[in-house]
Design an enzyme around this catalytic site. Structure first.
Site, PDB file in Angstrom:
ATOM      1  N   LYS A   1       0.881  -1.274  -0.158  1.00  0.00           N
ATOM      2  CA  LYS A   1       0.113   0.101   0.005  1.00  0.00           C
ATOM      3  C   LYS A   1       1.023   1.268   0.093  1.00  0.00           C
ATOM      4  O   LYS A   1       1.632   1.332   0.901  1.00  0.00           O
ATOM      5  CB  LYS A   1      -0.836   0.092   1.265  1.00  0.00           C
TER       6      LYS A   1
ATOM      7  N   GLY B   1      -7.901   9.909   8.936  1.00  0.00           N
ATOM      8  CA  GLY B   1      -8.404  10.286  10.094  1.00  0.00           C
ATOM      9  C   GLY B   1      -9.371  11.240  10.332  1.00  0.00           C
ATOM     10  O   GLY B   1      -9.809  11.651  11.463  1.00  0.00           O
TER      11      GLY B   1
ATOM     12  N   ASN C   1     -10.290   2.950   9.232  1.00  0.00           N
ATOM     13  CA  ASN C   1      -9.864   2.868  10.408  1.00  0.00           C
ATOM     14  C   ASN C   1     -10.549   3.754  11.567  1.00  0.00           C
ATOM     15  O   ASN C   1     -11.163   3.417  12.555  1.00  0.00           O
ATOM     16  CB  ASN C   1      -8.572   2.990  10.770  1.00  0.00           C
TER      17      ASN C   1
ATOM     18  N   ALA D   1      -9.758   6.303   3.022  1.00  0.00           N
ATOM     19  CA  ALA D   1      -9.530   7.600   4.035  1.00  0.00           C
ATOM     20  C   ALA D   1     -10.647   8.249   3.827  1.00  0.00           C
ATOM     21  O   ALA D   1     -11.220   8.568   3.009  1.00  0.00           O
ATOM     22  CB  ALA D   1      -8.254   8.094   3.734  1.00  0.00           C
ATOM     23  N   GLY D   2     -11.386   8.757   5.163  1.00  0.00           N
ATOM     24  CA  GLY D   2     -12.490   9.628   5.452  1.00  0.00           C
ATOM     25  C   GLY D   2     -13.905   9.075   5.629  1.00  0.00           C
ATOM     26  O   GLY D   2     -14.539   9.887   5.950  1.00  0.00           O
TER      27      GLY D   2
END
Length: 179
Positions: free
Chosen positions: A44, A105, A153, A131-132
């Protein structure tokens, strides 16, 4: 190699990450170390341009993808939601193109639906959102656009009940895929 690592290696494919890298040199070294240690050519690729919002550096990312693909890596490229960049990363040979929907995040959710829809139309290979994602409805909507997967996450890790949030994300992905 410890027993735990052996057990999970038999069941799961690892996806090492270059998170924290700012330059091509750092990312390539990290990828090569990860390949040696984890015995996988999957990587990644994250190349961050600044410390506050952790946005990807598109120029450094593209150049690094070229190099890693030449070195026989299967590159999962974390990038911005720029349509042309996503298509060029795919054309260059990235295994998966992974545009953000908001900064890492942030859990801000979908900021630009239009770009995401176009990215899904012009990229014919695997496209994940990375992300997001903030809430299950974001996950569902992304899957409704036709994306192949989601990496998330913060929305789970910061939840008051991470187990329930993870389950709700799973169900949202399934619902969006069916939708």
């Amino acid at each position: 190699e410890n027993d735990f690592l052996k057990q999970i290696k038999n069941k799961y494919q690892f996806l090492p990450n270059t998170a924290g890298c700012y330059t091509k040199k750092e990312a390539i070294l990290t990828a090569e170390l990860a390949r040696e240690l984890m015995q996988t050519n999957w990587i990644k690729l994250e190349l961050i341009s600044e410390d506050e919002m952790l946005l990807p550096d598109p120029i450094e990312l593209f150049d690094t993808c070229r190099e890693l693909i030449r070195k026989n890596f299967k590159v999962f490229a974390y990038c911005s939601d720029d349509l042309i960049l996503c298509k060029r990363l795919e054309d260059e040979g990235c295994e998966v193109v992974m545009p953000l929907i908001a900064p890492i995040g942030s859990a801000l959710g979908i900021r630009n639906s239009h770009n995401l829809e176009i990215i899904r139309k012009i990229c014919t290979g695997l496209v994940f959102v990375d992300a997001g994602i903030g809430k299950p409805s974001d996950a569902s909507k992304v899957m409704e656009f036709g994306f192949d997967g989601i990496l998330l996450n913060s929305s789970v890790a910061r939840s008051l009940n991470p187990v329930e949030m993870a389950e709700s994300m799973k169900l949202a992905v399934q619902a969006g895929r069916l939708g």
